[in-house]
Design an enzyme around this catalytic site. Sequence first.
Site, PDB file in Angstrom:
ATOM      1  N   LYS A 109       0.858  -1.190   0.000  1.00  0.00           N
ATOM      2  CA  LYS A 109       0.000   0.000   0.000  1.00  0.00           C
ATOM      3  C   LYS A 109       0.895   1.241   0.000  1.00  0.00           C
ATOM      4  CE  LYS A 109      -3.870  -2.421   0.639  1.00  0.00           C
ATOM      5  NZ  LYS A 109      -5.056  -2.445  -0.246  1.00  0.00           N
ATOM      6  N   LYS A 119     -13.510  -5.361   6.743  1.00  0.00           N
ATOM      7  CA  LYS A 119     -14.258  -4.271   6.102  1.00  0.00           C
ATOM      8  C   LYS A 119     -15.236  -4.748   5.039  1.00  0.00           C
ATOM      9  CE  LYS A 119     -10.897  -3.159   2.431  1.00  0.00           C
ATOM     10  NZ  LYS A 119      -9.836  -2.235   1.948  1.00  0.00           N
ATOM     11  N   ASP A 131      -1.261  -5.317  -5.150  1.00  0.00           N
ATOM     12  CA  ASP A 131      -2.694  -5.125  -5.020  1.00  0.00           C
ATOM     13  C   ASP A 131      -3.368  -5.550  -6.331  1.00  0.00           C
ATOM     14  OD1 ASP A 131      -3.884  -2.809  -2.617  1.00  0.00           O
ATOM     15  OD2 ASP A 131      -4.977  -4.460  -3.581  1.00  0.00           O
ATOM     16  N   GLU A 132      -4.680  -5.760  -6.270  1.00  0.00           N
ATOM     17  CA  GLU A 132      -5.386  -6.350  -7.416  1.00  0.00           C
ATOM     18  C   GLU A 132      -5.322  -5.469  -8.656  1.00  0.00           C
ATOM     19  OE1 GLU A 132      -8.217  -3.712  -5.336  1.00  0.00           O
ATOM     20  OE2 GLU A 132      -6.892  -5.330  -4.684  1.00  0.00           O
ATOM     21  N   HIS A 148      -7.089 -13.693  -6.664  1.00  0.00           N
ATOM     22  CA  HIS A 148      -7.806 -12.547  -6.103  1.00  0.00           C
ATOM     23  C   HIS A 148      -9.166 -12.502  -6.782  1.00  0.00           C
ATOM     24  CE1 HIS A 148      -8.940  -8.553  -4.810  1.00  0.00           C
ATOM     25  NE2 HIS A 148      -7.876  -8.514  -4.032  1.00  0.00           N
ATOM     26  N   LYS A 206       2.115  -9.306  -1.349  1.00  0.00           N
ATOM     27  CA  LYS A 206       1.497  -9.344  -2.669  1.00  0.00           C
ATOM     28  C   LYS A 206       1.233  -7.949  -3.234  1.00  0.00           C
ATOM     29  CE  LYS A 206      -3.150 -10.041  -2.957  1.00  0.00           C
ATOM     30  NZ  LYS A 206      -3.689  -8.685  -2.923  1.00  0.00           N
TER      31      LYS A 206
END
Length: 407
Positions: free
Chosen positions: A148, A304, A176-177, A264, A174
């Site tokens: 991130k 979340k 991110d998508e 993912h 990993k």
Amino acid sequence: MRYIDFVEPEYKPATSDLICSFYVEPEGISLEEAAGGVAAESSIGTWTELGTMKEYVNRLQAKVFNIKGNNFKIAYPIELFEESNMPNILSSIAGNIFGLKALQNLRLNNIEIPEKLVRSFKGPAYGIDGIRRILRITKRPLVGTIIKPKLGLNVEDHAEVAYQAWIGGCDLVKDDENLASQNFNKFEERLLRTLKKRELEEKETGERKMYMVNVTAETVEMLRRAKIVRENGGEYAMVDVLTCGFSSVQTLRDADLQLVLHAHRAGHAAITKNQKHGISMGVLAKVLRIIGVDQLHAGTAVGKMGETEKEVTENISALMGEMYGLKKVLPVASGGLHPGLVPRLIQIFGNDLAIQAGGGIHGHKQGTVEGAKAMRQALDATLEGVTLEEYAVNHEALRFALETWSQ
Ligand code: CAP
Ligand code: MG
């Protein structure tokens, strides 16, 4: 044949039948007719009688049975499907039927795919046991992070964040998508720099570490990227399975590149979230296991994202339940996770689980290294049966995390 001709409430399915469980809310027709319509439109029928119908085609007729309230099952003769062709299977059982005007809502809640069809696919190459063998982690859950901010970092900073997460105790890092090979962070350079940092880090801690680089792209390009991962000593590839599609995921799996496939599911909630219409995540999890991913996001129930504990439990059993000896797929819990949620996660999942935290590690007040440490400390405390509060007394990183994020 009329829709109602596809209804045989007492039908006893053959072991070779593919069985689907549906929920339906009819619009202006009876429930039997609605269920019959689903069976017709997903096998050999349509809205009117056909002059072109042949007697020999009737044996392929799907049959509605086991009607209970708005729920019913359909048995599909295996001859309706082409082996080792998942898009073909889904175009029948999860195709046009969702758009029928005569159905207010329709949801595919479960599938039981017969052995012969399951065995026509490769299934997971590694699965939980293979992943544990590669990482040399026999029992405990895996801890991972997502780099991130999800987009925008250049390759140097990306690799540095990965390094810090590994140093702090993450097993997995990993992409991110939505990170692919944008101009601010090119795929190949990112891969080489991050694998270099991994090498460095492994020398320091002696622990095996994995980088799940995102190879999501047009299928031919995705295969080219996956081969580059392998050629440079990478052991994992991550793919956005829904946006890529089942066909290209199968192409990647069938290429047998000796890569652990992290799936993912970005976009799944557009299909899975509505409890009355669409396809359950459990069904998608079974489909992806049969095609052959090794780990898949399964929801958290505590983070979340919106899944309930019941849904998450269904996803776990789709990934790990007995299925003709198919390897078990490692469930991944991700989305709004932080150290305070680890005890609950292990209650829900047990130890066969990868706990992925992005904000819950890189948002730690003391930085990524301490953020990763706090996740490992929460895990250690839980595995030792000590409360997080007690453990935090002597573990500063965890204490900071508990102060920052309430459970
Ligand atoms: C989590 C995440 C994951 C989601 C996917 C994100 O980041 O990277 O993609 O968890 O959802 O982009 O939101 P945080 P799911 O840890 O910062 O929340 O696992 O439900 O498919
Ligand atoms: Mg993400």
